[in-house]
Enzyme design. Sequence first.
Site, PDB file in Angstrom:
ATOM      1  N   ASP A 193     -15.852  19.880 -57.409  1.00 44.39           N
ATOM      2  CA  ASP A 193     -14.798  20.803 -56.989  1.00 44.39           C
ATOM      3  C   ASP A 193     -15.381  22.203 -56.791  1.00 44.39           C
ATOM      4  O   ASP A 193     -14.946  23.174 -57.409  1.00 44.39           O
ATOM      5  CB  ASP A 193     -13.617  20.820 -57.947  1.00 44.39           C
ATOM      6  CG  ASP A 193     -12.692  19.632 -57.757  1.00 44.39           C
ATOM      7  OD1 ASP A 193     -12.911  18.836 -56.822  1.00 44.39           O
ATOM      8  OD2 ASP A 193     -11.738  19.504 -58.546  1.00 44.39           O
ATOM      9  N   ASN A 246     -13.306  15.483 -55.844  1.00 46.09           N
ATOM     10  CA  ASN A 246     -12.296  15.074 -54.879  1.00 46.09           C
ATOM     11  C   ASN A 246     -12.040  16.152 -53.828  1.00 46.09           C
ATOM     12  O   ASN A 246     -11.681  15.833 -52.696  1.00 46.09           O
ATOM     13  CB  ASN A 246     -10.999  14.650 -55.581  1.00 46.09           C
ATOM     14  CG  ASN A 246     -10.357  15.761 -56.365  1.00 46.09           C
ATOM     15  OD1 ASN A 246     -10.989  16.410 -57.201  1.00 46.09           O
ATOM     16  ND2 ASN A 246      -9.088  15.988 -56.136  1.00 46.09           N
ATOM     17  N   HIS A 247     -12.269  17.417 -54.145  1.00 48.80           N
ATOM     18  CA  HIS A 247     -12.048  18.462 -53.139  1.00 48.80           C
ATOM     19  C   HIS A 247     -13.159  18.478 -52.094  1.00 48.80           C
ATOM     20  O   HIS A 247     -12.886  18.762 -50.920  1.00 48.80           O
ATOM     21  CB  HIS A 247     -11.849  19.825 -53.803  1.00 48.80           C
ATOM     22  CG  HIS A 247     -10.508  19.916 -54.459  1.00 48.80           C
ATOM     23  ND1 HIS A 247      -9.427  20.520 -53.869  1.00 48.80           N
ATOM     24  CD2 HIS A 247     -10.070  19.415 -55.640  1.00 48.80           C
ATOM     25  CE1 HIS A 247      -8.372  20.415 -54.660  1.00 48.80           C
ATOM     26  NE2 HIS A 247      -8.739  19.743 -55.746  1.00 48.80           N
ATOM     27  N   HIS A 264     -12.558  17.614 -63.148  1.00 48.50           N
ATOM     28  CA  HIS A 264     -11.358  17.154 -62.453  1.00 48.50           C
ATOM     29  C   HIS A 264     -10.046  17.646 -63.064  1.00 48.50           C
ATOM     30  O   HIS A 264      -9.180  18.114 -62.346  1.00 48.50           O
ATOM     31  CB  HIS A 264     -11.350  15.630 -62.335  1.00 48.50           C
ATOM     32  CG  HIS A 264     -10.269  15.082 -61.469  1.00 48.50           C
ATOM     33  ND1 HIS A 264     -10.015  15.543 -60.199  1.00 48.50           N
ATOM     34  CD2 HIS A 264      -9.362  14.098 -61.705  1.00 48.50           C
ATOM     35  CE1 HIS A 264      -9.008  14.869 -59.680  1.00 48.50           C
ATOM     36  NE2 HIS A 264      -8.585  13.995 -60.565  1.00 48.50           N
TER      37      HIS A 264
END
Length: 171
Positions: free
Chosen positions: A14, A40-41, A155
């Site tokens: 991230d 995930n980003h 996360h």
Amino acid sequence: GFDVEIDRLFSVGDLVDRGPHSERALEWLDKPWFVSCRGNHEQFAIDSSDPEQLEIWVQHNGGAWWTELDEAEQGTFRKRFAELPLAIEVDTESGIVGIVHADVPPLISWDRFVDLLEGRNQDAMFYAMWSRNRISGNAAALPVTGRVERVYCGHTPIRETLAFDNVNFID
């Protein structure tokens, strides 16, 4: 006391959407002493050529900075982010440390998890970037077995570091 000649800085991912300077993430990746796994980003950026994914990202998870980049800049980010590993192993004096963005599935060893990621297993990849099962109490807080002594995850933003046996959440 950080010495760029001998020290290293490891990130749980991230690198974007977590402050006002997302567009500078590539500067960090250019530093020889900085190492990051994919979060995930970063995956949102990789997947942003899909209009539906882009809308989800920009509307609900950050990403507004992305819309200000031209296509060439977006392509550079996608390429660099796609090169980021989903899991990192660091050999330390006390043993191997694993780094993954979200978590390691319960009941499989670190070694098997890494094998699944290298084989591009979609379930393992999803778990590595998205799972909040352990930290939210929805999965057994079992230790991660295999060749790692401990694992570090991000996360899920938390105020203080949380440890579940040998799994440490530090975001």
